[in-house]
Design a protein around this motif. Structure first.
Motif, PDB file in Angstrom:
ATOM      1  N   VAL A  86       8.362  -3.893   7.715  1.00 48.28           N
ATOM      2  CA  VAL A  86       7.078  -3.338   7.284  1.00 48.28           C
ATOM      3  C   VAL A  86       7.319  -1.898   6.849  1.00 48.28           C
ATOM      4  O   VAL A  86       7.825  -1.088   7.629  1.00 48.28           O
ATOM      5  N   GLN A  87       6.976  -1.607   5.598  1.00 50.10           N
ATOM      6  CA  GLN A  87       7.090  -0.224   5.113  1.00 50.10           C
ATOM      7  C   GLN A  87       5.774   0.486   5.422  1.00 50.10           C
ATOM      8  O   GLN A  87       4.690  -0.035   5.151  1.00 50.10           O
ATOM      9  N   ILE A  88       5.882   1.678   5.983  1.00 46.61           N
ATOM     10  CA  ILE A  88       4.688   2.491   6.238  1.00 46.61           C
ATOM     11  C   ILE A  88       4.732   3.688   5.304  1.00 46.61           C
ATOM     12  O   ILE A  88       5.680   4.480   5.333  1.00 46.61           O
ATOM     13  N   GLY A  89       3.696   3.815   4.466  1.00 43.33           N
ATOM     14  CA  GLY A  89       3.630   4.931   3.524  1.00 43.33           C
ATOM     15  C   GLY A  89       4.513   4.685   2.310  1.00 43.33           C
ATOM     16  O   GLY A  89       4.923   3.561   2.028  1.00 43.33           O
ATOM     17  N   GLY A  90       4.834   5.761   1.596  1.00 44.62           N
ATOM     18  CA  GLY A  90       5.657   5.653   0.392  1.00 44.62           C
ATOM     19  C   GLY A  90       5.051   6.427  -0.759  1.00 44.62           C
ATOM     20  O   GLY A  90       3.950   6.974  -0.661  1.00 44.62           O
ATOM     21  N   GLY A  91       5.815   6.466  -1.844  1.00 45.37           N
ATOM     22  CA  GLY A  91       5.384   7.227  -3.013  1.00 45.37           C
ATOM     23  C   GLY A  91       6.301   8.408  -3.264  1.00 45.37           C
ATOM     24  O   GLY A  91       6.409   8.912  -4.370  1.00 45.37           O
ATOM     25  N   LEU A  92       6.977   8.878  -2.206  1.00 49.14           N
ATOM     26  CA  LEU A  92       8.002   9.920  -2.322  1.00 49.14           C
ATOM     27  C   LEU A  92       9.343   9.265  -2.015  1.00 49.14           C
ATOM     28  O   LEU A  92       9.389   8.196  -1.397  1.00 49.14           O
ATOM     29  N   PRO A  93      10.451   9.905  -2.384  1.00 49.68           N
ATOM     30  CA  PRO A  93      11.755   9.318  -2.042  1.00 49.68           C
ATOM     31  C   PRO A  93      11.898   9.158  -0.531  1.00 49.68           C
ATOM     32  O   PRO A  93      11.380   9.969   0.237  1.00 49.68           O
ATOM     33  N   ASP A  94      12.560   8.090  -0.096  1.00 48.87           N
ATOM     34  CA  ASP A  94      12.734   7.885   1.344  1.00 48.87           C
ATOM     35  C   ASP A  94      13.915   8.693   1.864  1.00 48.87           C
ATOM     36  O   ASP A  94      14.527   9.473   1.128  1.00 48.87           O
ATOM     37  N   TRP A  95      14.237   8.519   3.145  1.00 49.63           N
ATOM     38  CA  TRP A  95      15.292   9.329   3.781  1.00 49.63           C
ATOM     39  C   TRP A  95      16.645   9.151   3.111  1.00 49.63           C
ATOM     40  O   TRP A  95      17.520   9.995   3.210  1.00 49.63           O
ATOM     41  N   GLY A 122      16.899   8.874  -0.138  1.00 47.70           N
ATOM     42  CA  GLY A 122      16.774   9.382  -1.496  1.00 47.70           C
ATOM     43  C   GLY A 122      16.336   8.348  -2.518  1.00 47.70           C
ATOM     44  O   GLY A 122      16.315   8.616  -3.718  1.00 47.70           O
ATOM     45  N   ARG A 123      15.942   7.152  -2.051  1.00 50.44           N
ATOM     46  CA  ARG A 123      15.506   6.103  -2.984  1.00 50.44           C
ATOM     47  C   ARG A 123      14.039   6.318  -3.362  1.00 50.44           C
ATOM     48  O   ARG A 123      13.219   6.663  -2.497  1.00 50.44           O
ATOM     49  N   ALA A 124      13.712   6.083  -4.644  1.00 48.80           N
ATOM     50  CA  ALA A 124      12.322   6.182  -5.077  1.00 48.80           C
ATOM     51  C   ALA A 124      11.528   5.051  -4.427  1.00 48.80           C
ATOM     52  O   ALA A 124      12.048   3.948  -4.234  1.00 48.80           O
ATOM     53  N   THR A 125      10.283   5.319  -4.060  1.00 45.64           N
ATOM     54  CA  THR A 125       9.461   4.291  -3.408  1.00 45.64           C
ATOM     55  C   THR A 125       8.060   4.305  -3.980  1.00 45.64           C
ATOM     56  O   THR A 125       7.630   5.292  -4.578  1.00 45.64           O
ATOM     57  N   ALA A 126       7.354   3.216  -3.778  1.00 47.26           N
ATOM     58  CA  ALA A 126       5.926   3.137  -4.098  1.00 47.26           C
ATOM     59  C   ALA A 126       5.178   2.991  -2.778  1.00 47.26           C
ATOM     60  O   ALA A 126       5.739   2.483  -1.801  1.00 47.26           O
ATOM     61  N   PRO A 127       3.903   3.411  -2.733  1.00 49.80           N
ATOM     62  CA  PRO A 127       3.164   3.291  -1.468  1.00 49.80           C
ATOM     63  C   PRO A 127       3.024   1.823  -1.056  1.00 49.80           C
ATOM     64  O   PRO A 127       2.734   0.964  -1.883  1.00 49.80           O
ATOM     65  N   ALA A 128       3.270   1.552   0.224  1.00 49.77           N
ATOM     66  CA  ALA A 128       3.099   0.194   0.742  1.00 49.77           C
ATOM     67  C   ALA A 128       1.617  -0.026   1.055  1.00 49.77           C
ATOM     68  O   ALA A 128       0.881   0.950   1.259  1.00 49.77           O
ATOM     69  N   PRO A 129       1.176  -1.278   1.102  1.00 53.33           N
ATOM     70  CA  PRO A 129      -0.205  -1.509   1.554  1.00 53.33           C
ATOM     71  C   PRO A 129      -0.385  -0.914   2.954  1.00 53.33           C
ATOM     72  O   PRO A 129       0.564  -0.872   3.733  1.00 53.33           O
ATOM     73  N   VAL A 130      -1.595  -0.467   3.241  1.00 55.42           N
ATOM     74  CA  VAL A 130      -1.869   0.093   4.573  1.00 55.42           C
ATOM     75  C   VAL A 130      -1.705  -1.029   5.605  1.00 55.42           C
ATOM     76  O   VAL A 130      -2.272  -2.109   5.449  1.00 55.42           O
ATOM     77  N   SER A 131      -0.886  -0.766   6.621  1.00 53.60           N
ATOM     78  CA  SER A 131      -0.627  -1.810   7.623  1.00 53.60           C
ATOM     79  C   SER A 131      -1.590  -1.691   8.803  1.00 53.60           C
ATOM     80  O   SER A 131      -2.192  -0.636   9.028  1.00 53.60           O
ATOM     81  N   VAL A 132      -1.714  -2.806   9.531  1.00 51.29           N
ATOM     82  CA  VAL A 132      -2.624  -2.860  10.688  1.00 51.29           C
ATOM     83  C   VAL A 132      -1.795  -3.046  11.955  1.00 51.29           C
ATOM     84  O   VAL A 132      -0.952  -3.937  12.029  1.00 51.29           O
ATOM     85  N   GLN A 133      -2.042  -2.171  12.906  1.00 54.05           N
ATOM     86  CA  GLN A 133      -1.324  -2.253  14.185  1.00 54.05           C
ATOM     87  C   GLN A 133      -2.311  -2.503  15.312  1.00 54.05           C
ATOM     88  O   GLN A 133      -3.502  -2.221  15.200  1.00 54.05           O
ATOM     89  N   THR A 134      -1.777  -2.971  16.412  1.00 58.97           N
ATOM     90  CA  THR A 134      -2.554  -3.051  17.633  1.00 58.97           C
ATOM     91  C   THR A 134      -1.582  -2.951  18.790  1.00 58.97           C
ATOM     92  O   THR A 134      -0.388  -2.731  18.582  1.00 58.97           O
ATOM     93  N   MET A 135      -2.114  -3.099  19.995  1.00 62.30           N
ATOM     94  CA  MET A 135      -1.284  -2.932  21.182  1.00 62.30           C
ATOM     95  C   MET A 135      -1.640  -4.026  22.177  1.00 62.30           C
ATOM     96  O   MET A 135      -2.799  -4.447  22.247  1.00 62.30           O
ATOM     97  N   THR A 136      -0.656  -4.467  22.946  1.00 59.76           N
ATOM     98  CA  THR A 136      -0.967  -5.468  23.968  1.00 59.76           C
ATOM     99  C   THR A 136      -1.757  -4.795  25.093  1.00 59.76           C
ATOM    100  O   THR A 136      -1.602  -3.606  25.354  1.00 59.76           O
ATOM    101  N   ALA A 137      -2.577  -5.616  25.775  1.00 56.09           N
ATOM    102  CA  ALA A 137      -3.373  -5.093  26.891  1.00 56.09           C
ATOM    103  C   ALA A 137      -2.764  -5.461  28.236  1.00 56.09           C
ATOM    104  O   ALA A 137      -3.079  -4.860  29.255  1.00 56.09           O
TER     105      ALA A 137
END
Ligand code: SF4
Length: 430
Positions: free
Chosen positions: A20-29, A31-46
């Motif tokens: 899962v890619q989070i964010g994007g649009g700037l080069p990654d660590w 140095g590769r060019a990236t596009a923004p990923a769809p906004v991801s959905v997280q949750t946590m176990t209870a």
């Protein structure tokens, strides 16, 4: 809608879970060019992480509901000891949430988790933070820094910086808190930058929706790391939903935010469902499953629409995979206009329902048959779309509202019409 703010993306997961890619649009660590990923959905176990079977079952349930990433708490050594089996038995990226004991972070990295969450408020010894950073760097996994007011990593100009930021934010309601949050974040991230570690996601949650908006807005101007949005301690779903959606919706509409977690003091499946619905509503994610449009009902209603809508929602979620639009309308007064664009629609009337598929009337059934017939039409339409015989969102003919005094007409309206017909007309003369 403001375009998404570009960020340096991070990657969470592995070849088994998918990445899962989070964010994007700037080069990654790298140095590769990236596009923004769809906004991801997280949750946590209870539940408890060390209860492996229950934890795996809960993760599977949250993943099936649509969670892209699931976080687990690891307060004790027995929790990190459970991680290898949990990771082997689940197929979604797992984040270890670490508080107080930096050793838990090291154990979680060793176990193979896909990301660590650190709280600067309670893991703040520089040497310990450095040790965790180095372990994550060696494992190639990102760290989320979840800042709060209590976070402390001392730096020499701390008081000076607080005064500066206090002046910058003096016009804002939460100016002092904002100054603290930004200062703490700068302090904490200095340690990461000194270690040349930039695989970072930032969060700055508050239980106050207005402060959440201000804090993330400010942080988005100062850092290019992806942002994990959330309102903390939002309460049960009934009230937490409003508090979360007003803050997260405002930020997302302003282009801020790369991954979200809605937090409820109730079943966490609701967090995932509402998070996804928020993203669908803003057009930030491609909808999976049917979209339900339903009228709120009013005094014109003549069927049990609340029950019908809930049953339609449940059956569509179970049986329909394509994003077809389904409208359930209580009457013909506003229904046709409001159902414009629906692929399948029902207009209820006097204990009956007329069903349309892309504007063509296909059935007129008694109330008890509305649900099965509507579902049947949805499934048939889905099959036609899959075979390439129909396209979603393509209405072929206009929906002509049924005659309100005719086949669908209200009993009251029929009686009133009958009274008019049978009342003799008296012409008064003076
Ligand atoms: S569609 Fe009819 S019943 Fe439903 S809210 Fe509108 S007017 Fe009332």
């Amino acid at each position: 809608m403001t375009p998404r703010r570009p960020t340096r993306p991070v990657y969470v997961g592995d070849s088994r879970t998918g990445i899962v890619q989070i964010g994007g649009g700037l080069p990654d660590w790298a140095g590769r060019a990236t596009a923004p990923a769809p906004v991801s959905v997280q949750t946590m176990t209870a539940g408890y992480t060390h209860d492996v079977d229950a934890c795996v079952a809960e993760i599977d349930r949250l993943h099936a509901a649509g969670a892209d990433i699931v976080r687990v708490a690891v307060p004790e050594k027995k929790d990190t000891a459970a991680l290898p089996e949990i990771l082997a038995r689940t197929s979604v990226p797992i984040v270890a949430d670490v508080h107080f004991h930096f050793q838990r972070a090291l154990e979680a990295v060793e176990a193979g988790v896909h990301k660590i969450r650190l709280n600067p408020g309670n893991i703040n010894e520089r040497a310990q933070v450095v040790e965790v950073i180095r372990a994550c760097k060696a494992a190639g996994i990102p760290i989320r820094v979840g800042v709060n007011e209590g976070s402390i990593v001392e730096r020499r100009d701390k008081q000076k910086r607080l005064r500066e930021l206090g002046a910058v934010f003096s016009e804002q309601k939460h100016g002092y808190l904002l100054a603290i949050m930004v200062t703490k974040l700068e302090e904490y991230l200095d340690v990461f930058y000194e270690e040349d570690f930039r695989d970072i996601v930032i969060s700055a949650k508050s239980m106050d929706a207005a402060l959440t908006i201000d804090a993330y807005t400010e942080i988005s101007r100062r850092f290019d790391h992806p942002l994990h949005l959330g309102v903390t301690h939002a309460g049960p779903r009934e009230t937490g939903c409003i508090r979360s959606v007003v803050a997260l919706g405002t930020l997302l509409a302003n282009g801020v935010g790369d991954t979200i977690r809605i937090s409820y003091a109730s079943d966490h499946v609701g967090e995932v469902e509402d998070g996804l619905e928020l993203l669908y509503a803003l057009g930030l994610r491609e909808r999976k499953g049917a979209e339900l449009i339903a009228c709120p009902t009013c005094g014109r209603i003549q069927v049990d629409l609340f029950t019908l809508v809930q049953e339609v929602r449940r059956t569509l979620a179970e049986r329909v995979e394509l994003p077809i639009k389904v409208a359930v309308m209580g009457c013909v007064v506003n229904g046709p206009g409001e159902a414009e664009g629906a692929d399948v629609a029902v207009f209820a009337g006097d204990r009956r329902g007329i069903i349309y598929v892309q504007g063509e009337r296909v059935a007129n059934v008694p109330e008890g048959e509305i649900l099965p017939r509507l579902l049947d039409e949805c499934l048939r339409f889905q099959e036609r779309v899959r075979r390439g015989e129909a396209r979603m969102g393509e209405k072929k003919v206009s929906i002509v509202p049924p005659d309100p005094l005719g086949e669908l007409g209200s009993g009251w309206e029929k009686m009133a019409a009958e009274r008019v017909r049978s009342t003799p007309i008296t012409i008064r003369t003076t």
